[in-house]
Structures are given as structure tokens and as C-alpha cells.
Design a protein around this motif. Structure first.
Motif, mmCIF file in Angstrom:
data_model
loop_
_atom_site.group_PDB
_atom_site.id
_atom_site.type_symbol
_atom_site.label_atom_id
_atom_site.label_comp_id
_atom_site.label_asym_id
_atom_site.label_seq_id
_atom_site.Cartn_x
_atom_site.Cartn_y
_atom_site.Cartn_z
ATOM 1 N N ASP A 31 -29.470 3.761 -64.298
ATOM 2 C CA ASP A 31 -29.168 3.664 -62.876
ATOM 3 C C ASP A 31 -30.460 3.489 -62.087
ATOM 4 O O ASP A 31 -31.514 4.004 -62.480
ATOM 5 C CB ASP A 31 -28.437 4.917 -62.389
ATOM 6 C CG ASP A 31 -27.056 5.062 -63.013
ATOM 7 O OD1 ASP A 31 -26.531 4.040 -63.520
ATOM 8 O OD2 ASP A 31 -26.510 6.176 -63.010
ATOM 9 N N SER A 51 -28.279 7.041 -76.858
ATOM 10 C CA SER A 51 -27.686 7.436 -75.591
ATOM 11 C C SER A 51 -28.333 8.710 -75.071
ATOM 12 O O SER A 51 -28.569 9.653 -75.839
ATOM 13 C CB SER A 51 -26.178 7.652 -75.776
ATOM 14 O OG SER A 51 -25.566 8.014 -74.560
ATOM 15 N N THR A 74 -19.851 9.753 -70.689
ATOM 16 C CA THR A 74 -19.806 9.155 -69.358
ATOM 17 C C THR A 74 -21.188 8.839 -68.788
ATOM 18 O O THR A 74 -21.299 8.349 -67.665
ATOM 19 C CB THR A 74 -19.050 10.087 -68.384
ATOM 20 O OG1 THR A 74 -19.652 11.385 -68.406
ATOM 21 C CG2 THR A 74 -17.593 10.219 -68.799
ATOM 22 N N SER A 119 -24.875 6.874 -68.402
ATOM 23 C CA SER A 119 -25.185 5.434 -68.347
ATOM 24 C C SER A 119 -26.677 5.168 -68.521
ATOM 25 O O SER A 119 -27.216 4.225 -67.956
ATOM 26 C CB SER A 119 -24.692 4.840 -67.025
ATOM 27 O OG SER A 119 -25.213 5.560 -65.927
ATOM 28 N N TYR A 130 -16.215 3.777 -64.057
ATOM 29 C CA TYR A 130 -16.807 4.849 -64.839
ATOM 30 C C TYR A 130 -16.293 4.897 -66.283
ATOM 31 O O TYR A 130 -16.913 5.499 -67.144
ATOM 32 C CB TYR A 130 -16.562 6.198 -64.145
ATOM 33 C CG TYR A 130 -17.339 6.336 -62.871
ATOM 34 C CD1 TYR A 130 -18.639 6.822 -62.863
ATOM 35 C CD2 TYR A 130 -16.799 5.922 -61.654
ATOM 36 C CE1 TYR A 130 -19.373 6.916 -61.696
ATOM 37 C CE2 TYR A 130 -17.514 6.010 -60.479
ATOM 38 C CZ TYR A 130 -18.803 6.506 -60.511
ATOM 39 O OH TYR A 130 -19.517 6.586 -59.355
ATOM 40 N N GLN A 172 -18.582 2.859 -69.453
ATOM 41 C CA GLN A 172 -19.596 3.450 -70.323
ATOM 42 C C GLN A 172 -18.943 4.205 -71.478
ATOM 43 O O GLN A 172 -19.446 4.211 -72.602
ATOM 44 C CB GLN A 172 -20.486 4.412 -69.526
ATOM 45 C CG GLN A 172 -21.214 3.783 -68.358
ATOM 46 C CD GLN A 172 -22.260 2.768 -68.782
ATOM 47 O OE1 GLN A 172 -22.443 2.477 -69.962
ATOM 48 N NE2 GLN A 172 -22.960 2.205 -67.816
#
Length: 250
Positions: free
Chosen positions: A108, A134, A174, A176, A197, A200
Motif C-alpha cells: 500500500d 507474505s 487479508t 496486501s 478486499y 488478496q
């Protein structure tokens, strides 16, 4: 183990990391996130480029991006704007078309994801040759800062429900903030049908289905510094609908 180190070193020199930054009304956040990204990559020594995909922000985000491009150079900062807001999935597809790196980092632009974690993502990827890495708020020393109790409960509840229904093999569905092998991300985006949402979350579920390997790095998530959160009641309803759809179809 020794036989693996020589090609690993060669790969380190050839690897390039393309950071995709989808933006919408982020004129106040963009200068700082770009500065932090450049600082992190320069200090760690990894080759990189930053691709800003602005979706017609009315606040002048694109104009700010143009000024930043003059500072950091067109080779390190690419601007690939679109005329209007078309969704996160299509923003990634658009960005990937212009990415020259063999790895893609998504994050983000609102300062909720700190670039200081990127070297950890890269080292984790190399450690296990993972297809994707992740960031997780729910393992190790990961956490969330700046959220009120309602937001924390929504996030925890969404993640818990997702874990129970989908059993994805990852602790934070959830989030990103991720690193992908480019060809892996291309394949996943092609298969994903969700928006918002849920997108992802579907990426992780599809990765599991395709037997891609997933590594995790604990991160600190900080609520946006400037601007308003885009999470509202409609997004929560859409999330639940999307989750149930994924459960029924995967």
C-alpha cells in the motif's frame, strides 16, 4: 548445500524487484513512501524500480509523482497512470506489463506498510526459494498499530473466518504486503475473479491450489498517516459475500 550457493550468488546479481504502488488520493503519503523505498533498496543493495499506478486521483497524486520522478530518475520511478479507478487486480495487471523485474512487490502507498521489511522478504524468499512471501500481522512479532477496537475486531474476525472456511496454509489472508515471483503473480491474477478486499485473500487460496510455496515474514502494520481509510460498511458486506463465494467454489 555448497553446490547451491554459486548459482544463488549469480541469481542475486541478476534479480530485480519491481514495486507496484497503486494510488488513489495519496499525494501526502507518496513522497514519504517513495523516499523510504529508495532508502531501503539503496542500503540493502538490491536492484529495484518503483511503478506508480495512479487511478485518476482528483487530489493531484499524479502531479506529485511527476515531481518525484524528476528527483529519483525515470529508470527508478515509472509512472503508469490510468484515467479512473478500475480496481486493484487490474492495477497489478497494468503495472506488471511495464515491470522489468523478475520479482514483484505489492504494497500500500499509505504508509501502512514500511519498506524496512522488504529486505526481510527478499532474504526469506531466497532462504526457501518461495514462490511468494507474505507479510503477516498475526505471527511472531507482527502486529497492528493505530486501529481502534472495531477495526481490530473486523480484521481478526475476517482472518479467523477465512482460516476456518478456506484452510489456506498462511496466517494472514487479508494483508496486501507481499513479494511474488513475477510469473507466479501473473498466473494468479489471471485466475482471480474477486474484487476489493477479497482479492488478496483469493490470491493466497489460488496459490495453495496451484501448490505454490508460501513464506511469511512478521510485519508491523500501521494505520494510514494521511487521508481516510477506504474500509466501510459496504466493503465489509462485500468481503463476507466474497469469502462465502470462495468457500463454495474452491
Amino acid at each position: 548445500m555448497a553446490s547451491r550457493k554459486t548459482p544463488q550468488t549469480n541469481r542475486d546479481q541478476a534479480d530485480k524487484y519491481s514495486v507496484l504502488l497503486p494510488t488513489y488520493n495519496e499525494r501526502d503519503n507518496l513522497p514519504l513512501i517513495v523516499w523510504l523505498l529508495v532508502k531501503s533498496f539503496r542500503e540493502s543493495g538490491f536492484n529495484y524500480e518503483i511503478i506508480v499506478i495512479d487511478d485518476g486521483s482528483p487530489d493531484g497524486t499524479l502531479e506529485v509523482a511527476k515531481q518525484l520522478q524528476k528527483i529519483y530518475g525515470e529508470d527508478k520511478m515509472l509512472l503508469r497512470p490510468r484515467a479512473k479507478k478500475l480496481g486493484l487486480g487490474t492495477a497489478y495487471i497494468h503495472g506488471m506489463k511495464h515491470a522489468s523485474g523478475n520479482f514483484i512487490i505489492i504494497m500500500d502507498a499509505d504508509l501502512s506498510h514500511h519498506p524496512k521489511f522488504i529486505p526481510e522478504f527478499i532474504e526469506k524468499q531466497k532462504e526457501g526459494n518461495y514462490d511468494l512471501v507474505s507479510g503477516t500481522r498475526y505471527q511472531g512479532n507482527g502486529g497492528v498499530y493505530g486501529w481502534d477496537l472495531r477495526r481490530k475486531l473486523i480484521s481478526r474476525g475476517a482472518n479467523f473466518l477465512s482460516q476456518v472456511l478456506l484452510r489456506p496454509g498462511a496466517s494472514d489472508l487479508t494483508g496486501s504486503f507481499r513479494l511474488y515471483k513475477k510469473h507466479v503473480l501473473e498466473g494468479l491474477v489471471e485466475r482471480c475473479v474477486s474484487k476489493g478486499y477479497v482479492f488478496q485473500m483469493e490470491m493466497i487460496v489460488r496459490a495453495r491450489q496451484l501448490n505454490y510455496t508460501i513464506g511469511e515474514v512478521p510485519i508491523s502494520f500501521v494505520d494510514r498517516v494521511y487521508g481516510e481509510s477506504k474500509l466501510g460498511g459496504n466493503e465489509i458486506v462485500s468481503f463476507v459475500k466474497g469469502l462465502l463465494t470462495l468457500f463454495a467454489t474452491t
